[in-house]
Design a protein around this motif. Sequence first.
Motif, PDB file in Angstrom:
ATOM      1  N   ARG A   1       0.828  -1.200   0.000  1.00  0.00           N
ATOM      2  CA  ARG A   1       0.000   0.000   0.000  1.00  0.00           C
ATOM      3  C   ARG A   1       0.870   1.261   0.000  1.00  0.00           C
ATOM      4  O   ARG A   1       0.606   2.219  -0.731  1.00  0.00           O
ATOM      5  N   GLU A   2       1.915   1.268   0.824  1.00  0.00           N
ATOM      6  CA  GLU A   2       2.818   2.418   0.866  1.00  0.00           C
ATOM      7  C   GLU A   2       3.502   2.632  -0.480  1.00  0.00           C
ATOM      8  O   GLU A   2       3.709   3.774  -0.925  1.00  0.00           O
ATOM      9  N   PHE A   3       3.834   1.549  -1.163  1.00  0.00           N
ATOM     10  CA  PHE A   3       4.436   1.649  -2.489  1.00  0.00           C
ATOM     11  C   PHE A   3       3.460   2.291  -3.479  1.00  0.00           C
ATOM     12  O   PHE A   3       3.828   3.179  -4.251  1.00  0.00           O
ATOM     13  N   LEU A   4       2.207   1.859  -3.444  1.00  0.00           N
ATOM     14  CA  LEU A   4       1.212   2.420  -4.358  1.00  0.00           C
ATOM     15  C   LEU A   4       1.032   3.913  -4.129  1.00  0.00           C
ATOM     16  O   LEU A   4       1.001   4.710  -5.073  1.00  0.00           O
TER      17      LEU A   4
ATOM     18  N   GLY B   1       3.100   5.989  -2.395  1.00  0.00           N
ATOM     19  CA  GLY B   1       4.312   6.786  -2.391  1.00  0.00           C
ATOM     20  C   GLY B   1       5.013   6.881  -3.732  1.00  0.00           C
ATOM     21  O   GLY B   1       5.678   7.886  -4.015  1.00  0.00           O
ATOM     22  N   GLU B   2       4.883   5.837  -4.578  1.00  0.00           N
ATOM     23  CA  GLU B   2       5.617   5.843  -5.842  1.00  0.00           C
ATOM     24  C   GLU B   2       4.704   5.751  -7.059  1.00  0.00           C
ATOM     25  O   GLU B   2       4.826   6.537  -7.996  1.00  0.00           O
ATOM     26  N   VAL B   3       3.762   4.809  -7.048  1.00  0.00           N
ATOM     27  CA  VAL B   3       2.907   4.640  -8.224  1.00  0.00           C
ATOM     28  C   VAL B   3       2.007   5.855  -8.415  1.00  0.00           C
ATOM     29  O   VAL B   3       1.879   6.378  -9.530  1.00  0.00           O
ATOM     30  N   LEU B   4       1.378   6.317  -7.338  1.00  0.00           N
ATOM     31  CA  LEU B   4       0.408   7.405  -7.457  1.00  0.00           C
ATOM     32  C   LEU B   4       1.048   8.676  -8.003  1.00  0.00           C
ATOM     33  O   LEU B   4       0.406   9.443  -8.729  1.00  0.00           O
ATOM     34  N   THR B   5       2.304   8.911  -7.676  1.00  0.00           N
ATOM     35  CA  THR B   5       2.972  10.121  -8.166  1.00  0.00           C
ATOM     36  C   THR B   5       3.341  10.020  -9.642  1.00  0.00           C
ATOM     37  O   THR B   5       3.690  11.026 -10.261  1.00  0.00           O
ATOM     38  N   ALA B   6       3.266   8.821 -10.209  1.00  0.00           N
ATOM     39  CA  ALA B   6       3.678   8.620 -11.604  1.00  0.00           C
ATOM     40  C   ALA B   6       2.513   8.433 -12.557  1.00  0.00           C
ATOM     41  O   ALA B   6       2.724   8.271 -13.762  1.00  0.00           O
TER      42      ALA B   6
ATOM     43  N   GLY C   1      -5.287  10.677 -13.863  1.00  0.00           N
ATOM     44  CA  GLY C   1      -6.591  10.312 -14.393  1.00  0.00           C
ATOM     45  C   GLY C   1      -7.185   9.085 -13.724  1.00  0.00           C
ATOM     46  O   GLY C   1      -7.103   8.904 -12.509  1.00  0.00           O
ATOM     47  N   ARG C   2      -7.792   8.224 -14.544  1.00  0.00           N
ATOM     48  CA  ARG C   2      -8.462   7.038 -14.021  1.00  0.00           C
ATOM     49  C   ARG C   2      -7.489   6.110 -13.299  1.00  0.00           C
ATOM     50  O   ARG C   2      -7.830   5.515 -12.284  1.00  0.00           O
ATOM     51  N   THR C   3      -6.260   6.002 -13.798  1.00  0.00           N
ATOM     52  CA  THR C   3      -5.290   5.129 -13.147  1.00  0.00           C
ATOM     53  C   THR C   3      -4.954   5.634 -11.745  1.00  0.00           C
ATOM     54  O   THR C   3      -4.799   4.846 -10.810  1.00  0.00           O
ATOM     55  N   ALA C   4      -4.850   6.952 -11.574  1.00  0.00           N
ATOM     56  CA  ALA C   4      -4.608   7.511 -10.243  1.00  0.00           C
ATOM     57  C   ALA C   4      -5.774   7.217  -9.311  1.00  0.00           C
ATOM     58  O   ALA C   4      -5.585   6.845  -8.141  1.00  0.00           O
ATOM     59  N   TYR C   5      -6.982   7.381  -9.840  1.00  0.00           N
ATOM     60  CA  TYR C   5      -8.171   7.094  -9.035  1.00  0.00           C
ATOM     61  C   TYR C   5      -8.184   5.631  -8.586  1.00  0.00           C
ATOM     62  O   TYR C   5      -8.401   5.320  -7.410  1.00  0.00           O
ATOM     63  N   LEU C   6      -7.918   4.708  -9.518  1.00  0.00           N
ATOM     64  CA  LEU C   6      -7.936   3.288  -9.175  1.00  0.00           C
ATOM     65  C   LEU C   6      -6.772   2.915  -8.268  1.00  0.00           C
ATOM     66  O   LEU C   6      -6.881   1.984  -7.458  1.00  0.00           O
ATOM     67  N   THR C   7      -5.665   3.630  -8.354  1.00  0.00           N
ATOM     68  CA  THR C   7      -4.554   3.389  -7.432  1.00  0.00           C
ATOM     69  C   THR C   7      -4.962   3.715  -6.004  1.00  0.00           C
ATOM     70  O   THR C   7      -4.639   2.979  -5.063  1.00  0.00           O
ATOM     71  N   ARG C   8      -5.696   4.798  -5.834  1.00  0.00           N
ATOM     72  CA  ARG C   8      -6.189   5.140  -4.486  1.00  0.00           C
ATOM     73  C   ARG C   8      -7.178   4.089  -3.992  1.00  0.00           C
ATOM     74  O   ARG C   8      -7.169   3.710  -2.810  1.00  0.00           O
ATOM     75  N   VAL C   9      -8.052   3.624  -4.888  1.00  0.00           N
ATOM     76  CA  VAL C   9      -8.999   2.567  -4.509  1.00  0.00           C
ATOM     77  C   VAL C   9      -8.237   1.313  -4.082  1.00  0.00           C
ATOM     78  O   VAL C   9      -8.562   0.678  -3.067  1.00  0.00           O
ATOM     79  N   ALA C  10      -7.197   0.950  -4.841  1.00  0.00           N
ATOM     80  CA  ALA C  10      -6.411  -0.236  -4.516  1.00  0.00           C
ATOM     81  C   ALA C  10      -5.697  -0.075  -3.181  1.00  0.00           C
ATOM     82  O   ALA C  10      -5.647  -1.011  -2.366  1.00  0.00           O
ATOM     83  N   ALA C  11      -5.153   1.103  -2.935  1.00  0.00           N
ATOM     84  CA  ALA C  11      -4.465   1.342  -1.664  1.00  0.00           C
ATOM     85  C   ALA C  11      -5.426   1.250  -0.492  1.00  0.00           C
ATOM     86  O   ALA C  11      -5.099   0.681   0.569  1.00  0.00           O
TER      87      ALA C  11
END
Length: 477
Positions: free
Chosen positions: A380-383, A385-390, A393-403
Amino acid sequence: MTPNPGTEHESLRAAVETLARTAYGEGGGVAALTRLSGGASRSTWQVDLTGGSPGLILQRQRAGGVPGQIGQHAEAAVLRAAAAAGVPVPRVIAASGDPVSREATSGEAASGEAASPDVAALGEFVLTERVPGESSPAELLRAPGFQRARERFAAQAGTALAALHAIDPGTVPELPARDPLAFYRDVLDDLGEPHPALEIGFAWLETHRPPPAEPAVVHGDFRLGNLLLDGDRLRAVLDWELAHVGDPAEDLGWLCVRSWRFGGPGRAGGVAAIEDVLAAYHAAGGSRAVTPEAVRWWEVLGNVKWGVICVLQAHAHRSGAERSVELAAIGRRTATVERDLLDLLGVPAPPVPGDMTDGASASRPPHDAPGAAELVSAVREFLLGEVLTAVEGRTAYLTRVAANSLAIAAREITMGADLAAGHRRRLDALGVADDRELARRIRDGSLRGEKVATAVAEAVRDKLLVAAPRRVHGPTT
Protein backbone atom coordinates in the motif's frame (compact mmCIF):
# COMPACT_ATOMS: atom_id res chain seq x y z
CA MET A 1 -7.55 -14.97 -27.16
CA THR A 2 -7.07 -11.85 -25.01
CA PRO A 3 -8.65 -8.72 -26.54
CA ASN A 4 -6.23 -5.99 -27.61
CA PRO A 5 -7.18 -2.82 -25.66
CA GLY A 6 -5.60 -0.61 -28.32
CA THR A 7 -7.60 -2.20 -31.11
CA GLU A 8 -10.81 -1.91 -29.08
CA HIS A 9 -10.10 1.77 -28.39
CA GLU A 10 -9.58 2.50 -32.07
CA SER A 11 -12.80 0.72 -33.05
CA LEU A 12 -14.72 2.79 -30.49
CA ARG A 13 -13.11 5.98 -31.73
CA ALA A 14 -13.98 5.18 -35.35
CA ALA A 15 -17.59 4.37 -34.45
CA VAL A 16 -18.00 7.59 -32.45
CA GLU A 17 -16.53 9.61 -35.29
CA THR A 18 -19.11 8.14 -37.67
CA LEU A 19 -21.91 9.40 -35.43
CA ALA A 20 -20.23 12.75 -34.74
CA ARG A 21 -19.72 13.45 -38.44
CA THR A 22 -23.36 12.55 -39.08
CA ALA A 23 -24.34 15.22 -36.52
CA TYR A 24 -21.67 17.88 -37.16
CA GLY A 25 -20.29 17.22 -40.63
CA GLU A 26 -16.58 18.04 -41.01
CA GLY A 27 -16.53 19.44 -37.47
CA GLY A 28 -17.25 15.99 -36.10
CA GLY A 29 -13.74 14.58 -36.28
CA VAL A 30 -12.64 12.88 -33.05
CA ALA A 31 -9.46 14.43 -31.67
CA ALA A 32 -9.37 12.27 -28.52
CA LEU A 33 -11.39 9.59 -26.75
CA THR A 34 -10.62 9.31 -23.02
CA ARG A 35 -12.18 6.97 -20.48
CA LEU A 36 -13.31 8.70 -17.27
CA SER A 37 -13.37 7.39 -13.70
CA GLY A 38 -16.43 6.19 -11.83
CA GLY A 39 -19.74 4.83 -13.02
CA ALA A 40 -21.27 1.78 -11.36
CA SER A 41 -23.19 0.56 -14.39
CA ARG A 42 -21.76 2.40 -17.40
CA SER A 43 -18.32 3.03 -18.80
CA THR A 44 -18.02 6.73 -19.60
CA TRP A 45 -15.81 8.34 -22.23
CA GLN A 46 -15.01 11.97 -22.97
CA VAL A 47 -14.95 12.77 -26.68
CA ASP A 48 -12.97 15.81 -27.87
CA LEU A 49 -13.90 16.99 -31.37
CA THR A 50 -11.83 18.77 -33.97
CA GLY A 51 -14.56 21.30 -34.74
CA GLY A 52 -14.15 23.37 -31.57
CA SER A 53 -17.41 22.33 -29.86
CA PRO A 54 -17.44 21.46 -26.13
CA GLY A 55 -17.33 17.83 -27.26
CA LEU A 56 -19.39 14.77 -26.43
CA ILE A 57 -19.90 12.18 -23.70
CA LEU A 58 -20.21 8.51 -24.61
CA GLN A 59 -21.72 6.07 -22.13
CA ARG A 60 -21.69 2.33 -22.79
CA GLN A 61 -23.44 -0.50 -20.99
CA ARG A 62 -21.05 -2.69 -19.05
CA ALA A 63 -21.33 -6.08 -17.36
CA GLY A 64 -22.73 -6.30 -13.83
CA GLY A 65 -24.49 -2.97 -13.56
CA VAL A 66 -27.08 -2.14 -10.95
CA PRO A 67 -30.55 -3.57 -10.37
CA GLY A 68 -33.34 -2.01 -12.36
CA GLN A 69 -31.21 -0.07 -14.81
CA ILE A 70 -32.79 0.65 -18.16
CA GLY A 71 -31.31 0.11 -21.59
CA GLN A 72 -29.63 3.06 -23.20
CA HIS A 73 -32.28 3.42 -25.89
CA ALA A 74 -34.79 3.96 -23.06
CA GLU A 75 -32.34 6.31 -21.37
CA ALA A 76 -32.18 8.40 -24.53
CA ALA A 77 -35.99 8.48 -24.66
CA VAL A 78 -36.32 9.78 -21.10
CA LEU A 79 -33.54 12.35 -21.70
CA ARG A 80 -35.49 13.69 -24.68
CA ALA A 81 -38.73 13.78 -22.68
CA ALA A 82 -36.99 15.58 -19.83
CA ALA A 83 -35.55 18.18 -22.20
CA ALA A 84 -39.03 18.82 -23.63
CA ALA A 85 -40.36 19.29 -20.08
CA GLY A 86 -37.75 21.92 -19.23
CA VAL A 87 -35.41 19.78 -17.16
CA PRO A 88 -31.78 20.79 -17.82
CA VAL A 89 -30.19 17.78 -19.54
CA PRO A 90 -27.52 17.17 -22.20
CA ARG A 91 -28.78 16.97 -25.79
CA VAL A 92 -28.85 13.42 -27.15
CA ILE A 93 -26.80 13.02 -30.33
CA ALA A 94 -27.40 9.30 -30.87
CA ALA A 95 -28.27 6.13 -28.98
CA SER A 96 -28.39 2.44 -29.70
CA GLY A 97 -31.62 1.73 -31.56
CA ASP A 98 -31.91 5.21 -33.09
CA PRO A 99 -32.39 5.36 -36.87
CA VAL A 100 -29.18 7.38 -37.25
CA SER A 101 -27.25 4.62 -35.45
CA ARG A 102 -28.72 1.95 -37.70
CA GLU A 103 -27.93 4.01 -40.81
CA ALA A 104 -24.35 4.53 -39.68
CA THR A 105 -24.01 0.83 -38.93
CA SER A 106 -25.06 -0.03 -42.48
CA GLY A 107 -22.78 2.59 -44.04
CA GLU A 108 -25.59 5.00 -44.98
CA ALA A 109 -24.57 8.01 -42.91
CA ALA A 110 -25.81 11.46 -43.93
CA SER A 111 -22.46 12.37 -45.42
CA GLY A 112 -22.98 9.68 -48.06
CA GLU A 113 -19.43 8.44 -47.65
CA ALA A 114 -18.93 4.75 -48.32
CA ALA A 115 -17.88 2.08 -45.84
CA SER A 116 -18.38 3.78 -42.46
CA PRO A 117 -17.07 1.92 -39.38
CA ASP A 118 -19.42 -0.46 -37.60
CA VAL A 119 -21.28 1.44 -34.89
CA ALA A 120 -22.34 -1.92 -33.47
CA ALA A 121 -18.88 -1.93 -31.83
CA LEU A 122 -20.34 0.49 -29.28
CA GLY A 123 -22.90 -2.05 -28.07
CA GLU A 124 -25.61 -0.44 -25.92
CA PHE A 125 -24.72 3.26 -25.82
CA VAL A 126 -25.92 6.84 -25.62
CA LEU A 127 -23.93 9.75 -27.03
CA THR A 128 -24.71 13.25 -25.75
CA GLU A 129 -23.31 16.73 -26.03
CA ARG A 130 -20.86 17.63 -23.28
CA VAL A 131 -22.24 20.40 -21.11
CA PRO A 132 -19.67 22.72 -19.49
CA GLY A 133 -19.71 22.63 -15.73
CA GLU A 134 -18.57 20.73 -12.65
CA SER A 135 -19.98 17.52 -11.16
CA SER A 136 -17.33 16.68 -8.54
CA PRO A 137 -19.01 16.73 -5.10
CA ALA A 138 -15.75 17.86 -3.45
CA GLU A 139 -15.59 20.92 -5.69
CA LEU A 140 -19.29 21.74 -5.54
CA LEU A 141 -19.44 21.52 -1.76
CA ARG A 142 -16.27 23.42 -0.88
CA ALA A 143 -14.80 25.49 -3.71
CA PRO A 144 -15.39 29.27 -3.28
CA GLY A 145 -16.32 29.57 -6.96
CA PHE A 146 -19.50 27.55 -6.37
CA GLN A 147 -20.82 29.57 -3.43
CA ARG A 148 -23.56 31.15 -5.56
CA ALA A 149 -24.50 27.75 -7.00
CA ARG A 150 -24.79 26.34 -3.47
CA GLU A 151 -27.03 29.22 -2.42
CA ARG A 152 -29.35 28.58 -5.38
CA PHE A 153 -29.21 24.79 -5.22
CA ALA A 154 -32.40 24.22 -3.22
CA ALA A 155 -34.51 26.38 -5.54
CA GLN A 156 -33.05 24.93 -8.73
CA ALA A 157 -33.10 21.30 -7.62
CA GLY A 158 -36.71 21.61 -6.45
CA THR A 159 -37.76 23.27 -9.70
CA ALA A 160 -36.00 20.66 -11.85
CA LEU A 161 -37.63 17.81 -9.95
CA ALA A 162 -41.07 19.39 -10.25
CA ALA A 163 -40.61 19.65 -14.03
CA LEU A 164 -39.44 16.04 -14.21
CA HIS A 165 -42.35 14.70 -12.18
CA ALA A 166 -44.82 16.59 -14.37
CA ILE A 167 -43.93 14.42 -17.40
CA ASP A 168 -46.77 12.10 -18.39
CA PRO A 169 -45.35 8.58 -17.82
CA GLY A 170 -47.35 7.43 -20.83
CA THR A 171 -45.06 9.44 -23.09
CA VAL A 172 -42.08 7.30 -22.05
CA PRO A 173 -43.45 3.74 -22.30
CA GLU A 174 -39.91 2.30 -22.16
CA LEU A 175 -39.69 3.01 -18.41
CA PRO A 176 -40.44 0.18 -15.96
CA ALA A 177 -42.71 0.44 -12.91
CA ARG A 178 -42.13 -1.70 -9.83
CA ASP A 179 -42.68 -2.06 -6.10
CA PRO A 180 -39.35 -0.98 -4.57
CA LEU A 181 -39.51 -3.13 -1.43
CA ALA A 182 -40.23 -6.34 -3.30
CA PHE A 183 -37.74 -5.44 -6.01
CA TYR A 184 -34.70 -4.81 -3.82
CA ARG A 185 -35.52 -7.67 -1.50
CA ASP A 186 -35.62 -10.00 -4.51
CA VAL A 187 -32.27 -8.63 -5.71
CA LEU A 188 -30.71 -9.31 -2.30
CA ASP A 189 -32.20 -12.81 -2.21
CA ASP A 190 -30.85 -13.58 -5.68
CA LEU A 191 -27.35 -12.62 -4.50
CA GLY A 192 -27.59 -15.14 -1.67
CA GLU A 193 -25.74 -12.91 0.80
CA PRO A 194 -27.54 -12.29 4.12
CA HIS A 195 -27.47 -8.82 5.69
CA PRO A 196 -29.35 -8.62 9.01
CA ALA A 197 -29.04 -4.82 9.17
CA LEU A 198 -30.76 -4.47 5.80
CA GLU A 199 -33.50 -6.82 7.00
CA ILE A 200 -34.13 -4.48 9.94
CA GLY A 201 -34.55 -1.72 7.34
CA PHE A 202 -36.96 -3.79 5.24
CA ALA A 203 -39.04 -4.57 8.34
CA TRP A 204 -39.31 -0.87 9.27
CA LEU A 205 -40.23 0.11 5.73
CA GLU A 206 -43.03 -2.45 5.59
CA THR A 207 -44.69 -1.14 8.76
CA HIS A 208 -44.27 2.60 8.01
CA ARG A 209 -45.13 2.78 4.34
CA PRO A 210 -46.82 6.07 3.31
CA PRO A 211 -49.99 6.17 1.18
CA PRO A 212 -49.28 5.58 -2.54
CA ALA A 213 -48.75 8.68 -4.65
CA GLU A 214 -49.72 9.31 -8.26
CA PRO A 215 -47.03 7.59 -10.38
CA ALA A 216 -44.46 9.89 -11.93
CA VAL A 217 -41.31 9.68 -14.02
CA VAL A 218 -38.52 9.36 -11.45
CA HIS A 219 -34.82 9.92 -12.11
CA GLY A 220 -33.77 7.29 -9.57
CA ASP A 221 -30.26 8.68 -8.92
CA PHE A 222 -30.75 12.43 -8.36
CA ARG A 223 -27.72 13.44 -6.29
CA LEU A 224 -24.37 15.21 -6.32
CA GLY A 225 -22.10 13.48 -8.78
CA ASN A 226 -24.99 13.30 -11.26
CA LEU A 227 -25.69 17.04 -11.22
CA LEU A 228 -23.62 19.43 -13.30
CA LEU A 229 -23.28 22.98 -11.95
CA ASP A 230 -21.42 26.06 -13.02
CA GLY A 231 -20.76 29.16 -10.94
CA ASP A 232 -24.39 29.97 -10.25
CA ARG A 233 -26.79 27.37 -11.62
CA LEU A 234 -27.72 23.78 -12.25
CA ARG A 235 -26.64 23.16 -15.84
CA ALA A 236 -27.63 19.51 -16.34
CA VAL A 237 -29.02 16.41 -14.65
CA LEU A 238 -26.88 13.44 -15.72
CA ASP A 239 -26.92 9.62 -15.62
CA TRP A 240 -30.51 8.50 -16.15
CA GLU A 241 -29.94 4.72 -16.18
CA LEU A 242 -32.12 4.17 -13.08
CA ALA A 243 -35.09 6.19 -14.38
CA HIS A 244 -38.46 4.50 -13.88
CA VAL A 245 -42.09 5.18 -13.05
CA GLY A 246 -42.64 5.47 -9.32
CA ASP A 247 -43.36 7.70 -6.33
CA PRO A 248 -42.04 11.26 -6.86
CA ALA A 249 -40.87 11.40 -3.23
CA GLU A 250 -38.21 8.84 -4.14
CA ASP A 251 -35.99 11.41 -5.84
CA LEU A 252 -36.07 13.73 -2.84
CA GLY A 253 -35.44 10.92 -0.36
CA TRP A 254 -32.48 9.65 -2.39
CA LEU A 255 -31.00 13.16 -2.38
CA CYS A 256 -30.98 12.96 1.44
CA VAL A 257 -29.09 9.66 1.74
CA ARG A 258 -25.97 10.34 3.81
CA SER A 259 -23.65 8.66 1.31
CA TRP A 260 -24.64 11.35 -1.20
CA ARG A 261 -23.88 14.27 1.13
CA PHE A 262 -20.13 13.70 0.70
CA GLY A 263 -19.39 15.26 4.06
CA GLY A 264 -21.44 18.39 3.39
CA PRO A 265 -23.65 19.81 6.17
CA GLY A 266 -26.98 19.97 4.31
CA ARG A 267 -29.34 17.04 4.48
CA ALA A 268 -30.22 17.53 0.81
CA GLY A 269 -27.09 16.48 -1.06
CA GLY A 270 -24.81 17.98 1.55
CA VAL A 271 -25.75 21.41 0.18
CA ALA A 272 -29.15 22.55 1.43
CA ALA A 273 -31.95 21.92 3.87
CA ILE A 274 -34.50 19.48 2.48
CA GLU A 275 -37.25 21.82 3.70
CA ASP A 276 -35.97 24.46 1.28
CA VAL A 277 -35.88 21.98 -1.61
CA LEU A 278 -39.43 20.89 -0.78
CA ALA A 279 -40.66 24.49 -0.66
CA ALA A 280 -39.20 25.18 -4.11
CA TYR A 281 -40.59 21.88 -5.41
CA HIS A 282 -44.13 22.69 -4.28
CA ALA A 283 -43.87 26.30 -5.51
CA ALA A 284 -42.99 24.94 -8.97
CA GLY A 285 -46.05 22.68 -9.00
CA GLY A 286 -44.55 19.51 -7.55
CA SER A 287 -46.84 16.88 -6.07
CA ARG A 288 -48.31 17.73 -2.65
CA ALA A 289 -48.09 14.03 -1.81
CA VAL A 290 -44.36 14.60 -1.39
CA THR A 291 -44.40 15.42 2.33
CA PRO A 292 -41.53 15.46 4.85
CA GLU A 293 -42.78 12.12 6.19
CA ALA A 294 -42.80 10.58 2.72
CA VAL A 295 -39.30 11.91 2.04
CA ARG A 296 -38.00 10.35 5.26
CA TRP A 297 -39.48 6.95 4.33
CA TRP A 298 -37.76 7.15 0.96
CA GLU A 299 -34.52 8.22 2.64
CA VAL A 300 -34.63 5.00 4.66
CA LEU A 301 -35.46 3.05 1.49
CA GLY A 302 -32.56 4.83 -0.24
CA ASN A 303 -30.10 3.51 2.32
CA VAL A 304 -31.44 -0.02 1.91
CA LYS A 305 -31.29 0.33 -1.86
CA TRP A 306 -27.71 1.61 -1.83
CA GLY A 307 -26.69 -1.18 0.54
CA VAL A 308 -28.11 -3.77 -1.86
CA ILE A 309 -26.38 -2.09 -4.81
CA CYS A 310 -23.03 -2.19 -2.95
CA VAL A 311 -23.47 -5.94 -2.46
CA LEU A 312 -24.41 -6.34 -6.12
CA GLN A 313 -21.41 -4.37 -7.40
CA ALA A 314 -19.01 -6.53 -5.39
CA HIS A 315 -20.80 -9.61 -6.73
CA ALA A 316 -20.13 -8.45 -10.31
CA HIS A 317 -16.41 -8.58 -9.50
CA ARG A 318 -16.52 -11.82 -7.52
CA SER A 319 -18.56 -13.64 -10.16
CA GLY A 320 -16.13 -12.66 -12.90
CA ALA A 321 -18.73 -10.62 -14.81
CA GLU A 322 -16.32 -7.67 -14.54
CA ARG A 323 -13.09 -8.00 -12.61
CA SER A 324 -12.49 -4.57 -11.11
CA VAL A 325 -10.76 -3.31 -7.97
CA GLU A 326 -13.29 -0.47 -7.96
CA LEU A 327 -16.28 -2.84 -7.85
CA ALA A 328 -14.55 -5.08 -5.30
CA ALA A 329 -13.98 -2.13 -2.97
CA ILE A 330 -17.62 -1.03 -3.19
CA GLY A 331 -18.62 -4.22 -1.37
CA ARG A 332 -16.93 -2.97 1.78
CA ARG A 333 -18.97 0.24 1.71
CA THR A 334 -21.99 -1.81 2.71
CA ALA A 335 -21.14 -1.53 6.41
CA THR A 336 -21.10 2.27 6.27
CA VAL A 337 -24.51 2.28 4.59
CA GLU A 338 -25.83 -0.13 7.23
CA ARG A 339 -24.63 2.19 10.01
CA ASP A 340 -26.34 5.13 8.28
CA LEU A 341 -29.52 3.06 8.12
CA LEU A 342 -29.38 2.17 11.81
CA ASP A 343 -28.81 5.85 12.66
CA LEU A 344 -31.98 6.76 10.77
CA LEU A 345 -33.92 4.10 12.67
CA GLY A 346 -32.63 5.26 16.06
CA VAL A 347 -30.43 2.23 16.81
CA PRO A 348 -27.50 3.54 18.92
CA ALA A 349 -23.91 2.92 17.85
CA PRO A 350 -22.30 0.56 20.40
CA PRO A 351 -18.99 1.48 22.05
CA VAL A 352 -15.73 0.22 20.58
CA PRO A 353 -13.97 -2.48 22.63
CA GLY A 354 -10.84 -1.08 24.23
CA ASP A 355 -8.57 -3.91 23.08
CA MET A 356 -9.13 -3.44 19.34
CA THR A 357 -6.15 -2.31 17.29
CA ASP A 358 -5.41 -1.94 13.61
CA GLY A 359 -1.63 -2.18 14.03
CA ALA A 360 0.39 -4.57 11.89
CA SER A 361 0.52 -8.14 13.19
CA ALA A 362 3.70 -10.03 13.82
CA SER A 363 4.52 -13.00 11.63
CA ARG A 364 3.37 -16.38 12.92
CA PRO A 365 5.45 -19.58 12.70
CA PRO A 366 6.66 -21.06 10.43
CA HIS A 367 6.68 -17.80 8.41
CA ASP A 368 9.41 -15.22 8.59
CA ALA A 369 8.89 -11.56 9.38
CA PRO A 370 7.34 -9.33 8.17
CA GLY A 371 3.86 -10.69 8.77
CA ALA A 372 1.03 -10.74 6.25
CA ALA A 373 -0.47 -7.45 7.43
CA GLU A 374 2.93 -5.77 7.29
CA LEU A 375 3.47 -7.00 3.73
CA VAL A 376 0.08 -5.69 2.68
CA SER A 377 0.90 -2.34 4.30
CA ALA A 378 4.22 -2.21 2.47
CA VAL A 379 2.51 -2.71 -0.90
CA ARG A 380 0.00 0.00 0.00
CA GLU A 381 2.82 2.42 0.87
CA PHE A 382 4.44 1.65 -2.49
CA LEU A 383 1.21 2.42 -4.36
CA LEU A 384 0.68 5.71 -2.55
CA GLY A 385 4.31 6.79 -2.39
CA GLU A 386 5.62 5.84 -5.84
CA VAL A 387 2.91 4.64 -8.22
CA LEU A 388 0.41 7.41 -7.46
CA THR A 389 2.97 10.12 -8.17
CA ALA A 390 3.68 8.62 -11.60
CA VAL A 391 0.13 8.21 -12.90
CA GLU A 392 -2.93 10.39 -13.44
CA GLY A 393 -6.59 10.31 -14.39
CA ARG A 394 -8.46 7.04 -14.02
CA THR A 395 -5.29 5.13 -13.15
CA ALA A 396 -4.61 7.51 -10.24
CA TYR A 397 -8.17 7.09 -9.03
CA LEU A 398 -7.94 3.29 -9.18
CA THR A 399 -4.55 3.39 -7.43
CA ARG A 400 -6.19 5.14 -4.49
CA VAL A 401 -9.00 2.57 -4.51
CA ALA A 402 -6.41 -0.24 -4.52
CA ALA A 403 -4.47 1.34 -1.66
CA ASN A 404 -7.62 1.69 0.40
CA SER A 405 -8.49 -1.94 -0.33
CA LEU A 406 -5.08 -3.01 0.97
CA ALA A 407 -5.62 -1.02 4.17
CA ILE A 408 -8.89 -2.90 4.67
CA ALA A 409 -7.13 -6.22 4.07
CA ALA A 410 -4.38 -5.39 6.59
CA ARG A 411 -6.92 -4.52 9.29
CA GLU A 412 -8.87 -7.71 8.63
CA ILE A 413 -5.68 -9.78 8.90
CA THR A 414 -4.89 -8.12 12.23
CA MET A 415 -8.33 -8.07 13.83
CA GLY A 416 -10.25 -10.72 11.94
CA ALA A 417 -9.89 -13.63 14.40
CA ASP A 418 -10.99 -11.58 17.43
CA LEU A 419 -13.92 -10.02 15.56
CA ALA A 420 -15.07 -13.42 14.28
CA ALA A 421 -15.00 -14.84 17.82
CA GLY A 422 -17.05 -11.92 19.10
CA HIS A 423 -19.60 -12.38 16.34
CA ARG A 424 -19.89 -16.07 17.15
CA ARG A 425 -20.73 -15.18 20.76
CA ARG A 426 -23.43 -12.75 19.59
CA LEU A 427 -25.05 -15.33 17.34
CA ASP A 428 -24.98 -17.93 20.12
CA ALA A 429 -26.66 -15.50 22.51
CA LEU A 430 -29.47 -15.00 19.97
CA GLY A 431 -29.79 -18.75 19.40
CA VAL A 432 -29.00 -18.66 15.66
CA ALA A 433 -26.43 -20.59 13.68
CA ASP A 434 -25.24 -17.83 11.37
CA ASP A 435 -26.12 -14.52 9.70
CA ARG A 436 -28.34 -16.30 7.21
CA GLU A 437 -30.58 -17.64 9.97
CA LEU A 438 -30.51 -14.29 11.77
CA ALA A 439 -31.57 -12.44 8.60
CA ARG A 440 -34.33 -14.99 7.92
CA ARG A 441 -35.73 -14.69 11.43
CA ILE A 442 -35.68 -10.89 11.36
CA ARG A 443 -37.63 -11.10 8.10
CA ASP A 444 -40.24 -13.56 9.38
CA GLY A 445 -40.64 -11.61 12.63
CA SER A 446 -39.53 -14.36 15.01
CA LEU A 447 -36.52 -12.29 16.11
CA ARG A 448 -37.11 -8.59 16.69
CA GLY A 449 -36.58 -6.05 19.45
CA GLU A 450 -33.80 -4.16 21.19
CA LYS A 451 -31.58 -7.17 21.86
CA VAL A 452 -31.53 -8.10 18.19
CA ALA A 453 -30.96 -4.50 17.07
CA THR A 454 -28.04 -4.16 19.49
CA ALA A 455 -26.44 -7.38 18.24
CA VAL A 456 -26.80 -6.24 14.63
CA ALA A 457 -25.37 -2.81 15.51
CA GLU A 458 -22.36 -4.48 17.16
CA ALA A 459 -21.78 -6.59 14.03
CA VAL A 460 -21.92 -3.46 11.87
CA ARG A 461 -19.47 -1.73 14.23
CA ASP A 462 -17.03 -4.63 13.85
CA LYS A 463 -17.31 -4.50 10.05
CA LEU A 464 -16.60 -0.77 10.20
CA LEU A 465 -13.52 -1.30 12.37
CA VAL A 466 -12.06 -3.04 9.33
CA ALA A 467 -13.74 -1.29 6.40
CA ALA A 468 -14.07 2.35 7.59
CA PRO A 469 -12.71 2.87 11.12
CA ARG A 470 -13.32 6.64 11.10
CA ARG A 471 -17.06 5.96 10.74
CA VAL A 472 -17.11 3.88 13.95
CA HIS A 473 -16.66 6.88 16.20
CA GLY A 474 -19.82 8.69 15.15
CA PRO A 475 -21.80 9.71 12.08
CA THR A 476 -20.27 11.85 9.40
CA THR A 477 -22.40 14.71 8.13
